[in-house]
Design an enzyme around this catalytic site. Structure first.
Site, PDB file in Angstrom:
ATOM      1  CG  HIS A 185      -1.339   6.080  -2.606  1.00  0.00           C
ATOM      2  ND1 HIS A 185      -2.379   5.848  -3.476  1.00  0.00           N
ATOM      3  CD2 HIS A 185      -1.751   5.633  -1.382  1.00  0.00           C
ATOM      4  CE1 HIS A 185      -3.388   5.286  -2.812  1.00  0.00           C
ATOM      5  NE2 HIS A 185      -3.017   5.145  -1.536  1.00  0.00           N
TER       6      HIS A 185
ATOM      7  CG  ASP B 102      -1.651   5.754   2.751  1.00  0.00           C
ATOM      8  OD1 ASP B 102      -1.876   5.672   1.523  1.00  0.00           O
ATOM      9  OD2 ASP B 102      -2.522   6.155   3.549  1.00  0.00           O
ATOM     10  CG  ASP B 103      -0.280   8.977   0.287  1.00  0.00           C
ATOM     11  OD1 ASP B 103      -0.138   9.084  -0.942  1.00  0.00           O
ATOM     12  OD2 ASP B 103      -1.295   8.488   0.813  1.00  0.00           O
TER      13      ASP B 103
ATOM     14  CD  GLU C  91      -7.957   6.353   4.818  1.00  0.00           C
ATOM     15  OE1 GLU C  91      -6.968   7.014   5.172  1.00  0.00           O
ATOM     16  OE2 GLU C  91      -8.348   6.297   3.645  1.00  0.00           O
TER      17      GLU C  91
ATOM     18  CG  HIS D 107      -7.687   3.125  -0.740  1.00  0.00           C
ATOM     19  ND1 HIS D 107      -6.967   2.499  -1.731  1.00  0.00           N
ATOM     20  CD2 HIS D 107      -6.826   3.964  -0.104  1.00  0.00           C
ATOM     21  CE1 HIS D 107      -5.712   2.929  -1.685  1.00  0.00           C
ATOM     22  NE2 HIS D 107      -5.598   3.819  -0.718  1.00  0.00           N
TER      23      HIS D 107
ATOM     24  CG  HIS E 132      -1.960   1.041   1.238  1.00  0.00           C
ATOM     25  ND1 HIS E 132      -3.152   0.898   1.910  1.00  0.00           N
ATOM     26  CD2 HIS E 132      -2.014   2.272   0.668  1.00  0.00           C
ATOM     27  CE1 HIS E 132      -3.885   1.995   1.757  1.00  0.00           C
ATOM     28  NE2 HIS E 132      -3.194   2.848   1.010  1.00  0.00           N
TER      29      HIS E 132
END
Length: 338
Positions: A22, A281-282, A203, A200, A20
């Site tokens: 991005h 994630d980011d 969340e 996704h 996961h």
């Protein structure tokens, strides 16, 4: 709390699989300014420090607003290559041996950047990462759920010439008001082309979105999924079917899914038998790459070496790789603790 040195060494050394991530979310402020200068893009922040100071988010949407603005500096193939290779350099230092990268083509094609430029730069970096660091990787095209279904279909059509360079499709962006059901038809089309679906869900959105992702999109993995605990029947199903949850602890704190790491349910999910994994994630926006996520969990929650091993094994088992490659990933992970 202080991190046990032995556990810290294990987190540093154990081979990791990241599911996961991005790739646009790895665009560090320094590179934003470098690319902005190269292309003559005016930025709303006066310095790297000012931009980094803006990384305080009230919710997912406040992050996305800044995230999409940052992507404006990505203009040509060399930009995408530089961004992805910078991620792989950090991932190598963190012990990542396989990564499956999300990318958001609509963020770029909507600005006039062709699909082939985006994929070309990313794939070149992926090839470089394999030759330089031995990191294998795959590419997952994500649809932006805040945009209409017809935009997703147009994006899928643009991606068809590059099917051999993609392993799957995903669904990201703001959950609120954008249920998985909105994209049922385009996911069916993507699956018909051999793309493996992830989404996704759970969340900011409710547990019912996780059910929709499974039932309507055919999702093989759930990205985040931490709100599955609102539905005991859903939890039982996820355990029974061993559907992986690609959890992102630092992201969840930064976006206020949980108020603090001590209240994160990752360990509780693990104890209930869910195939939960740790990811970043980011990371440019949320304060840490994959090893930092493991360390944040280890400082705040009751986990030990066996749990770290299980989290890493879970990720290898959920990776979209051939069985022989999966066996190799698992052997390398287990070799770090025996």
């Amino acid at each position: 709390m202080a991190l046990d040195p032995t556990l810290d060494r294990l987190i540093r050394d154990i081979p990791k699989v990241e599911l996961h991530l991005h790739i646009e979310g790895t665009l560090e402020p320094e590179m934003v300014f470098e690319l902005a200068a190269r292309h003559g893009v005016a930025l709303p922040h006066s310095s790297v420090g000012a931009l980094r100071a803006a990384y305080e988010f009230g919710d997912l949407q406040s992050f996305l607003d800044l995230y999409y603005a940052g992507c404006d500096v990505l203009r040509d193939e060399s930009d995408f290559h530089a961004m992805a290779l910078a991620y792989f350099e950090r991932a190598h230092r963190d012990g990542v041996i396989h990564a499956e990268l999300f990318f958001d083509p609509q963020t770029h094609t909507g600005r006039g950047v062709p699909m082939e430029v985006v994929i070309g730069g990313l794939r070149r970096a992926m090839d470089d990462a394999r030759s330089r660091y031995g990191i294998t990787s795959e590419l997952i095209l994500c649809f932006l759920r805040h945009l209409p279904e017809e935009d997703a279909f147009a994006t899928l059509d643009q991606a068809l010439p590059f099917l051999d360079q993609l392993v799957g499709v995903g669904l990201d962006s703001g959950e609120r008001g954008n249920p998985p059901s909105k994209f049922e038809r385009v996911f069916a089309a993507a699956r018909s082309h051999g793309l493996r679906p992830v989404a996704h869900a759970g969340e900011e959105g409710p547990a019912s979105y996780v059910r929709e992702a499974l039932d309507l999109l055919g999702a093989e993995r759930i990205d985040h999924g931490v709100r599955c605990v609102e539905d005991d029947g859903l939890v039982e199903r996820l355990v029974r079917d061993q559907v992986a949850l690609t959890a992102c602890p630092l992201s969840n704190i930064k976006l206020r899914v949980f108020p603090e790491m001590e209240q994160h349910n990752l360990v509780a999910l693990l104890r209930r038998g869910l195939r939960v994994t740790v990811n970043s994630d980011d990371p440019a926006y949320f304060g840490g790459y994959i090893a930092a996520n493991f360390r944040a969990v280890a400082r705040a929650l009751p986990i030990g070496a066996a749990d770290v091993l299980r989290l890493c094994e879970n990720a290898a088992r959920a990776a979209f790789v051939p069985d022989a490659a999966r066996a190799d990933l698992l052997a390398r992970i287990r070799g770090a603790v025996h």
